[in-house]
Design an enzyme around this catalytic site. Structure first.
Site, PDB file in Angstrom:
ATOM      1  N   HIS A 156       0.994  -1.421  -0.087  1.00  0.00           N
ATOM      2  CA  HIS A 156      -0.033   0.015  -0.037  1.00  0.00           C
ATOM      3  C   HIS A 156       1.023   1.288  -0.025  1.00  0.00           C
ATOM      4  CE1 HIS A 156      -3.202  -2.841   1.357  1.00  0.00           C
ATOM      5  NE2 HIS A 156      -2.169  -3.351   2.154  1.00  0.00           N
ATOM      6  N   SER A 277      14.604  21.908 -16.142  1.00  0.00           N
ATOM      7  CA  SER A 277      13.119  22.800 -16.400  1.00  0.00           C
ATOM      8  C   SER A 277      13.681  24.012 -17.007  1.00  0.00           C
ATOM      9  CB  SER A 277      12.513  22.944 -15.425  1.00  0.00           C
ATOM     10  OG  SER A 277      11.827  24.184 -15.029  1.00  0.00           O
ATOM     11  N   LYS A 283      15.798  22.121 -10.881  1.00  0.00           N
ATOM     12  CA  LYS A 283      14.941  20.760 -11.244  1.00  0.00           C
ATOM     13  C   LYS A 283      15.964  19.910 -12.168  1.00  0.00           C
ATOM     14  CE  LYS A 283      10.552  21.176 -10.851  1.00  0.00           C
ATOM     15  NZ  LYS A 283       9.659  19.829 -10.605  1.00  0.00           N
ATOM     16  N   ASN A 285      14.705  16.245 -13.673  1.00  0.00           N
ATOM     17  CA  ASN A 285      13.517  15.625 -13.703  1.00  0.00           C
ATOM     18  C   ASN A 285      13.525  14.152 -14.182  1.00  0.00           C
ATOM     19  OD1 ASN A 285      11.928  17.585 -12.631  1.00  0.00           O
ATOM     20  ND2 ASN A 285      11.612  18.576 -14.818  1.00  0.00           N
ATOM     21  N   GLN A 322      -4.961  -4.668 -43.701  1.00  0.00           N
ATOM     22  CA  GLN A 322      -3.952  -3.787 -44.132  1.00  0.00           C
ATOM     23  C   GLN A 322      -3.624  -2.678 -42.647  1.00  0.00           C
ATOM     24  OE1 GLN A 322      -3.195  -1.886 -47.953  1.00  0.00           O
ATOM     25  NE2 GLN A 322      -3.852   0.006 -47.142  1.00  0.00           N
ATOM     26  N   LYS A 325      -0.788  -2.930 -39.703  1.00  0.00           N
ATOM     27  CA  LYS A 325       0.665  -2.355 -39.624  1.00  0.00           C
ATOM     28  C   LYS A 325       1.112  -1.335 -38.961  1.00  0.00           C
ATOM     29  CE  LYS A 325       0.820  -4.806 -44.081  1.00  0.00           C
ATOM     30  NZ  LYS A 325      -0.454  -5.016 -43.981  1.00  0.00           N
TER      31      LYS A 325
HETATM   32  N1  ARG Z   1      -1.261  -3.639 -48.594  1.00  0.00           N
HETATM   33  C1  ARG Z   1      -2.171  -4.997 -48.441  1.00  0.00           C
HETATM   34  C2  ARG Z   1      -2.146  -5.248 -46.921  1.00  0.00           C
HETATM   35  O1  ARG Z   1      -1.339  -4.885 -46.291  1.00  0.00           O
HETATM   36  C3  ARG Z   1      -1.421  -5.864 -49.312  1.00  0.00           C
HETATM   37  C4  ARG Z   1      -2.384  -7.136 -49.568  1.00  0.00           C
HETATM   38  C5  ARG Z   1      -3.346  -6.734 -50.757  1.00  0.00           C
HETATM   39  N2  ARG Z   1      -4.142  -7.661 -51.028  1.00  0.00           N
HETATM   40  C6  ARG Z   1      -5.411  -7.184 -51.900  1.00  0.00           C
HETATM   41  N3  ARG Z   1      -6.092  -8.360 -52.021  1.00  0.00           N
HETATM   42  N4  ARG Z   1      -5.588  -6.198 -51.878  1.00  0.00           N
HETATM   43  O2  ARG Z   1      -2.991  -5.983 -46.261  1.00  0.00           O
END
Ligand code: ARG
Length: 462
Positions: A156, A277, A283, A285, A322, A325
């Site tokens: 605590h 600061s 300071k 930090n 897509q 990513k």
């Molecule tokens: N840029 C697409 C992705 O990242 C690649 C695959 C594209 N495939 C498609 N059937 N449009 O998923």
């Protein structure tokens, strides 16, 4: 606008649609994996007699030439291509003419991107693991150096019982060790090759999927082509593991921030890892620790985002995927950066051992042991608890520690107290009597340290 699929279209894509659809601005990150995957695919096509030897060699050379030119900066990956796959193919065709057009035989961008993302993530898993090893090495050194550095242990955020700095560092060692195990598990599950899954239903060409899997250092091919193109479980698992790593780093950061505060002064963060600061000259930090704590939210965000993206996708590939990513890349870079910086900060931090020790002395951290002393001398535990409670109240009023009381003072609370109580409730005794495995005593810690040292010396067998 260079597109691979213009044949069936009579109109140009609207510019906004093109921009919305394009992924080159972020999938260029895995140009290397895309080319490696293509080289393996083409070698397999050659071995199977689907391409001639000359064609195979020309395409492999062409692909390696593109890779070399991108790496040297001679060839720039620009936004005029829809995605990294189009960029590579278009460049290959520029170099080889009609032979270059044979690259995509028996392949779809769906299995291609599934492969690229897996290859890229696999490297990230390995790099994250290596960074964790470096952090563990720093923690192990701190454990070895501090088996006698007494400090208060907290519950605590209130002082509870004395521990050592080695023991405290050891707790984080266990967390990051489990984080490594999670990465190793993920690696084992993800290391199968989706190439050859085609768009969703495999292909009619006599591909040798075992061979491409072997060339790319996978355990083998994935066993269902629809799953092969649409599985992102491994990425979710990795983001989850990264989230747990960030959660651990964030807890650790929170402690460093508290320990570095003017009130605690348990640690001093090295100048190289602190910031000042613009207005308050005094300071220094703990910004690195604060940023690590703050960036944890980004990594959790990537996990939530991908879980949500995937939840409504019917089999097999859909363009939603897509979206796996950008946030994943950000999470991977963020987590790796945080581990590396945290390791540097811990490698250079100074511990104010005197302050830690004093803090343990002054916080009644030996109250449990004082009660246990009475119990060992025949007082029932509940009575002993009450007696020590009264003693603590007395000490708070007088602003002293239990050890500061004279024997007569102690005996006013219980005649059971004898001269040996001082030894029984010293910080050293409190710590070193806790000697079961996993507890803070020097002997227990030394056993653990020996085990962890062996663990770190063993290489991970993939
Ligand atoms: N840029 C697409 C992705 O990242 C690649 C695959 C594209 N495939 C498609 N059937 N449009 O998923």
């Amino acid at each position: 606008m260079a597109q691979l699929w213009g044949g069936r279209f009579t109109k140009e894509t609207d510019q906004l649609v093109y921009n919305f659809n394009a992924s080159i601005s972020f999938d260029k990150k895995f140009y290397k994996q895309d080319i490696e995957g293509s080289v393996a695919h083409v070698r397999m096509l050659g071995k199977q007699g689907i391409l001639t030897e000359e064609e195979t060699q020309a395409i492999v050379d062409g692909l390696n030439g593109i890779l070399a030119d991108v790496e040297s900066g001679k060839l720039l990956i620009t936004d005029e291509y829809e995605d990294i796959h189009s960029f590579v193919e278009a460049n290959l065709i520029d170099r080889l003419g009609d032979t270059g057009k044979k690259l995509h035989t028996g392949r779809s961008r769906n299995d291609q991107v599934a492969l690229d993302m897996r290859l890229y993530t696999r490297i990230q898993v390995l790099e994250t693991d290596e960074l964790l090893v470096e952090l563990l090495q720093v923690l192990l050194r701190l454990m070895k150096e501090n088996t006698e550095t007494i400090m208060p242990g907290f519950t605590h955020l209130q002082k509870a019982q004395p521990i050592t700095l080695a023991h405290h560092m050891g707790a984080y060692f266990e967390m990051f060790k489990r984080d490594r195990m999670r990465l190793h598990d993920i690696y084992k599950r993800m290391n199968y090759c989706p190439l050859g899954s085609g768009a969703l239903a495999g292909t009619t060409y006599p591909l040798d999927r075992e061979y491409t899997a072997e060339l790319l250092d996978f355990y083998g091919p994935t066993l269902n082509s629809m799953d092969g193109v649409s599985d992102r479980d491994y990425l979710i698992e990795f983001l989850s593991a990264l989230s747990t790593i960030m959660m651990h780093l964030s807890r650790f950061s929170e402690e460093i921030i508290i320990w570095n505060s003017n009130e605690y002064q348990f640690v001093e963060i090295d100048d190289a890892y602190s910031t000042g600061s613009s207005i308050m000259p005094q300071k220094k930090n703990p910004d690195i620790a604060e940023l690590v704590r703050g960036k944890t939210g980004r990594v959790y965000g990537a996990l939530m985002s991908l879980l949500t993206t995937m939840k409504g996708i019917p089999l097999a590939y859909n363009k939603d995927m897509q979206e796996d990513k950008e946030l994943s890349f950000d999470a991977m870079d963020t987590a790796k950066g945080c581990i590396a910086l945290f390791t540097g900060m811990m490698d250079t931090i100074r511990f104010n051992r005197e302050v830690m020790r004093k803090s343990a002395n002054n916080g009644f951290t030996n109250a449990t042991d004082a009660a246990d002393y009475l119990v060992k001398n025949g007082v029932p535990f509940r009575d002993a608890h009450g007696i020590i409670g009264q003693i603590v109240l007395y000490c708070i009023e007088k602003d002293i520690a239990i050890d500061d009381m004279s024997l007569e003072e102690l005996q006013k609370f219980s005649p059971v107290f004898k001269e040996d109580v001082y030894d029984a409730i010293s910080m050293e005794t409190c710590v070193n009597m806790r000697c079961t495995i996993g507890a803070p005593s020097k002997t227990a810690m030394e056993q653990v340290i020996a085990q962890e040292e062996k663990y770190l010396s063993e290489k991970w067998e993939r």
